[in-house]
Design an enzyme around this catalytic site. Sequence first.
Site, mmCIF file in Angstrom:
data_model
loop_
_atom_site.group_PDB
_atom_site.id
_atom_site.type_symbol
_atom_site.label_atom_id
_atom_site.label_comp_id
_atom_site.label_asym_id
_atom_site.label_seq_id
_atom_site.Cartn_x
_atom_site.Cartn_y
_atom_site.Cartn_z
ATOM 1 N N SER A 57 12.040 25.596 58.899
ATOM 2 C CA SER A 57 12.316 25.210 60.290
ATOM 3 C C SER A 57 13.794 25.257 60.643
ATOM 4 C CB SER A 57 11.792 23.787 60.531
ATOM 5 O OG SER A 57 10.406 23.714 60.332
ATOM 6 N N GLU A 72 64.538 36.130 21.569
ATOM 7 C CA GLU A 72 64.361 37.572 21.463
ATOM 8 C C GLU A 72 65.603 38.392 21.838
ATOM 9 O OE1 GLU A 72 61.971 39.271 20.280
ATOM 10 O OE2 GLU A 72 60.130 38.068 20.334
#
Length: 780
Positions: free
Chosen positions: A345, A85
């Site tokens: 429990s 680029e």
Amino acid sequence: MGAKIIKYFKQLSITRKVILILITILVIAYIFCLPRQLFHVPYSTVVTDRNGELLGARIASDGQWRFPPRTTTPEKVKQCLITFEDRHFYHHWGVNPVSTGRAAYQNLKNKRIVSGGSTLTMQTIRLARNKSRTFGEKFIEMILATRLEFRASKEKILSMYVSHAPFGGNVVGLDAAAWRYFGHSAEELSWAEAAMLAVLPNAPAMIHLSKSRQSLLNKRNRLLKQLYGRKIIDSSTYELAISEPLPDEPHPLPQIAPHLVSRFYQERNGKYSVSTIDRGIQTQIENAAERWSNEFNRSDIRNLAILVIDIQTNQVVAYCGNVNFKRKQSGNQVDVIQAPRSTGSILKPFLYYAMLQEGSLLPHTLLPDIPININGFTPQNFSLQFEGAVPASEALARSLNIPAVTMLQKYGAPKFHTFLRQIGLKTINRPASHYGLSLILGGAEATLWDVTNTYAYMGRSLLQLPQTECSLLLSDSENSEAVTSAKTTDIFQPGAVWQTFNALTEVNRPEEIDWKSIPSMHPIAWKTGTSHGFRDAWAVGVTPHYAIGVWVGNATGEGKPGLVGARTAGPVLFDIFSLLPPTQWFKRPGNVFVKTEVCRKSGHLKGRFCEETDTLLILPAGLKTEACPYHHLVTLSADETHRIYENCANLEPTIQKSWFTLPPVWEWYYKQHHPEYSPLPPFKPGCGEDALQPMQFIYPPMNARIVLPKQMDGSPGYMTAELAHGNPATTIFWHLDNTYLTQTQDFHKISLQPTPGKHSLTAVDSAGNTVTTTFYINPL
């Protein structure tokens, strides 16, 4: 200085003044032309494990896979992008005049846009503005690009570009592209993969995996050839790179700990979060959960949750909120770790701890295990049996309900309710009166997160570490605060925790697997729980390294007969522990215990007449507990006990003997399980201890409130009164409200049909001993 400038400005001609003002305005406009935040876009929620490995992600609100911005760019990607680029990226100020001039010439020559001439900086600006590509917009991009060069470093600009560049379809940014196209992170990209991603943003709509594949391959290979020509890669790397095929189709993102990812999505939408999860352990846990889920599915038990906390680092290392996340049925997407469920429990160890710490109980104190009725509340043990009396430590390990209720009645439900809130059980948020004594048997709801954290607090107290809520988040893109945090507390003291963990380690419930028989299994303090109606099965275990919580059930709340903590969640718990490295057991805390003599049979402090004792380490607060009330001094013949009792007038010679005697109802059930128990023989008048009551009502207890259900024909129902006597063969005479009813022998039970209101039931034995209880019949 300011005065000189003003004087100089006044001396200028009008034309020069206007020019200076215009220049000043342009400079100010240039300085402030670039927004402080360049990109205003939503991001995906991304969650990784502690080492940065991706666990999962959720798509951004605009439907794009756009991961949060990066701060750096991988070297391979950087070289590919710059080569493809903008070769002069590190040498211009945002605009490359040569590239711009060449692009303008080409566009004018072809009378259409064939080249943009944009630098990577300009492309970053274009991505941020997202405007139509016109000559005017190009000019604005050039100005803003030069301004961006003043604000940010080259590395920062490059990272902004790769974070927001389009990569085809709804894939935006390098990280999302690496995972979607190659199934791994951007740091692991090969040269061929990096080159393919570098050419995609150039024309993402025209070049895609599903179309124009040859064009994409040609572009990639040309870039690789350029890299080779510039000696960025060598010949062997080049040959290997061009031989790599293009990916066939996008990969699905990982779905590890999906419920945790969803939790982060709700709490930290659009953030990049590094969690405390260990991906290796998480994967093992999920595999085990799936295996067990397949087993439980045979019984129509569809959901399972597991939480693993490293108590040494105070971090969650595995978070399995449920199983089969992809199936949008049967509550699979419910995060059960965060869902309040009936506790069963699982809270009993906290009561045992609190009473030890307070000094209202010793570890092995005998507790009643007999039928009880407290204002209509009639708890039952899981086995539906009674043992008369059970040591507190054994009652805890075997999860007996009746001893737990009597403990809570003694300790006080409001005080225990406050304690549970203090230790972090946030969902127990109703008044104590709402729960009553059922609080200890699952009358309240808690989350697996809070329960497991609280057990972890206990373990951390023995390691002398801060007792804070564990963390799920290591860091994110903005800070390193934890998702969950809590104030440091020292609510648990190591001495009582040590005794509680010993009780949970040494004794097993009969229906549970015997983990001691597994050679590789290390010591674990563990507890199971089952909610009323078999809707929730719990198991929590603690070692010096880990606290693990397991929940099994149906997220929809359906109960199943086989849904018992010991049979479902318990085996899962031990399976998970077997996957983790074993550790040595906790060291006993120093300087917190005192030595004292304790009655071997009752577990109380040694009384006057206790002969068999043990020297135990107890907490100092335990010294204020009651001395053994069950040993009495009885005068006996040195010859034959029963013969002497029949000839009470001739007790020559005699000896005094300590005798262990339980209350009549306790004794009635206790001797059925303890054949060594020797009840006192019946006394002749004047020969026994008048203080020993030989009989006691089993039912109804004092002040019981009873509702008699109607029979099939609509008539009032019956209740059964029962009494225990030290000498079952004696005759009992029954009276209701001073009216004689009947007499019984051997089995002391009668059926009654009292009217609504208050009643008094009296029993008299043949020796004249009397016992009375008062009860109330509530109208329907």
